[in-house]
Design a protein around this motif. Sequence first.
Motif, PDB file in Angstrom:
ATOM      1  N   UNK A  19      29.163  42.787  32.903  1.00  0.00           N
ATOM      2  CA  UNK A  19      28.977  42.781  34.351  1.00  0.00           C
ATOM      3  C   UNK A  19      29.765  41.643  34.975  1.00  0.00           C
ATOM      4  N   UNK A  20      29.751  40.486  34.350  1.00  0.00           N
ATOM      5  CA  UNK A  20      30.492  39.344  34.865  1.00  0.00           C
ATOM      6  C   UNK A  20      31.992  39.628  34.854  1.00  0.00           C
ATOM      7  N   UNK A  21      32.482  40.196  33.782  1.00  0.00           N
ATOM      8  CA  UNK A  21      33.902  40.530  33.692  1.00  0.00           C
ATOM      9  C   UNK A  21      34.259  41.572  34.752  1.00  0.00           C
ATOM     10  N   UNK A  22      33.396  42.572  34.914  1.00  0.00           N
ATOM     11  CA  UNK A  22      33.617  43.591  35.940  1.00  0.00           C
ATOM     12  C   UNK A  22      33.623  43.013  37.339  1.00  0.00           C
ATOM     13  N   UNK A  23      32.746  42.043  37.601  1.00  0.00           N
ATOM     14  CA  UNK A  23      32.708  41.407  38.917  1.00  0.00           C
ATOM     15  C   UNK A  23      33.971  40.598  39.188  1.00  0.00           C
ATOM     16  N   UNK A  24      34.516  39.955  38.171  1.00  0.00           N
ATOM     17  CA  UNK A  24      35.758  39.201  38.344  1.00  0.00           C
ATOM     18  C   UNK A  24      36.906  40.158  38.684  1.00  0.00           C
ATOM     19  N   UNK A  25      36.967  41.280  37.976  1.00  0.00           N
ATOM     20  CA  UNK A  25      38.004  42.268  38.265  1.00  0.00           C
ATOM     21  C   UNK A  25      37.832  42.813  39.678  1.00  0.00           C
ATOM     22  N   UNK A  26      36.592  43.135  40.069  1.00  0.00           N
ATOM     23  CA  UNK A  26      36.325  43.639  41.418  1.00  0.00           C
ATOM     24  C   UNK A  26      36.741  42.617  42.469  1.00  0.00           C
ATOM     25  N   UNK A  27      36.420  41.354  42.233  1.00  0.00           N
ATOM     26  CA  UNK A  27      36.752  40.299  43.182  1.00  0.00           C
ATOM     27  C   UNK A  27      38.255  40.235  43.425  1.00  0.00           C
ATOM     28  N   UNK A  28      39.029  40.331  42.359  1.00  0.00           N
ATOM     29  CA  UNK A  28      40.486  40.236  42.479  1.00  0.00           C
ATOM     30  C   UNK A  28      41.064  41.475  43.160  1.00  0.00           C
ATOM     31  N   UNK A  29      40.562  42.657  42.807  1.00  0.00           N
ATOM     32  CA  UNK A  29      41.156  43.898  43.287  1.00  0.00           C
ATOM     33  C   UNK A  29      40.647  44.297  44.678  1.00  0.00           C
ATOM     34  N   UNK A  30      39.347  44.272  44.901  1.00  0.00           N
ATOM     35  CA  UNK A  30      38.818  44.822  46.149  1.00  0.00           C
ATOM     36  C   UNK A  30      37.849  43.904  46.879  1.00  0.00           C
ATOM     37  N   UNK A  31      37.175  43.018  46.174  1.00  0.00           N
ATOM     38  CA  UNK A  31      36.123  42.215  46.796  1.00  0.00           C
ATOM     39  C   UNK A  31      36.606  41.295  47.894  1.00  0.00           C
ATOM     40  N   UNK A  32      37.755  40.695  47.702  1.00  0.00           N
ATOM     41  CA  UNK A  32      38.231  39.731  48.695  1.00  0.00           C
ATOM     42  C   UNK A  32      38.555  40.399  50.022  1.00  0.00           C
ATOM     43  N   UNK A  33      39.143  41.605  50.000  1.00  0.00           N
ATOM     44  CA  UNK A  33      39.483  42.227  51.281  1.00  0.00           C
ATOM     45  C   UNK A  33      38.254  42.815  51.958  1.00  0.00           C
ATOM     46  N   UNK A  34      37.255  43.220  51.177  1.00  0.00           N
ATOM     47  CA  UNK A  34      36.009  43.673  51.793  1.00  0.00           C
ATOM     48  C   UNK A  34      35.256  42.477  52.400  1.00  0.00           C
ATOM     49  N   UNK A  35      35.313  41.326  51.730  1.00  0.00           N
ATOM     50  CA  UNK A  35      34.703  40.113  52.289  1.00  0.00           C
ATOM     51  C   UNK A  35      35.410  39.718  53.586  1.00  0.00           C
ATOM     52  N   UNK A  36      36.716  39.867  53.617  1.00  0.00           N
ATOM     53  CA  UNK A  36      37.475  39.580  54.827  1.00  0.00           C
ATOM     54  C   UNK A  36      37.071  40.520  55.953  1.00  0.00           C
ATOM     55  N   UNK A  37      36.838  41.779  55.640  1.00  0.00           N
ATOM     56  CA  UNK A  37      36.371  42.745  56.628  1.00  0.00           C
ATOM     57  C   UNK A  37      34.996  42.347  57.174  1.00  0.00           C
ATOM     58  N   UNK A  38      34.114  41.853  56.293  1.00  0.00           N
ATOM     59  CA  UNK A  38      32.803  41.382  56.745  1.00  0.00           C
ATOM     60  C   UNK A  38      32.930  40.154  57.648  1.00  0.00           C
ATOM     61  N   UNK A  39      33.831  39.247  57.323  1.00  0.00           N
ATOM     62  CA  UNK A  39      34.017  38.056  58.144  1.00  0.00           C
ATOM     63  C   UNK A  39      34.534  38.445  59.528  1.00  0.00           C
TER      64      UNK A  39
END
Length: 124
Positions: free
Chosen positions: A66-86
């Motif tokens: 799960x931790x490895x999957x979250x790191x991959x998600x963060x790099x690929x999609x999480x950061x731009x979704x967080x930017x959308x939330x901001x």
Amino acid sequence: MKTILNVIWFVLSGVWLFLGYMIAGVICCILIVTIPWGIASFRLANYAAWPFGREVINKPKSGCLTMIGNVIWLVVAGWWMALLHVITGVLLCITIVGIPLGVANFKMIGICLVPLGKEIVAKE
């Protein structure tokens, strides 16, 4: 009260967040290897559409994958979704009526950065 907040939320920002998570989920499901992230993205889309009256909790049996999957998600999609939330949170906080919705948007940044190993449940 939560129904009114959910309706206002959906009209002002929930529909856009929902669409963003759905697009990310469809892209992840097209690629066979990324189906777990697609499922997490669909779960986030559901939460982004109607967040009031529900909360996010950690799943107790999440492992190291799960931790490895979250790191991959963060790099690929999480950061731009967080930017959308901001961006939507700041736009909502411009008006007095939108401040609670903007704060709720900021609270969703944590789950959009690391969605695996989380569960969305109804508040008691």
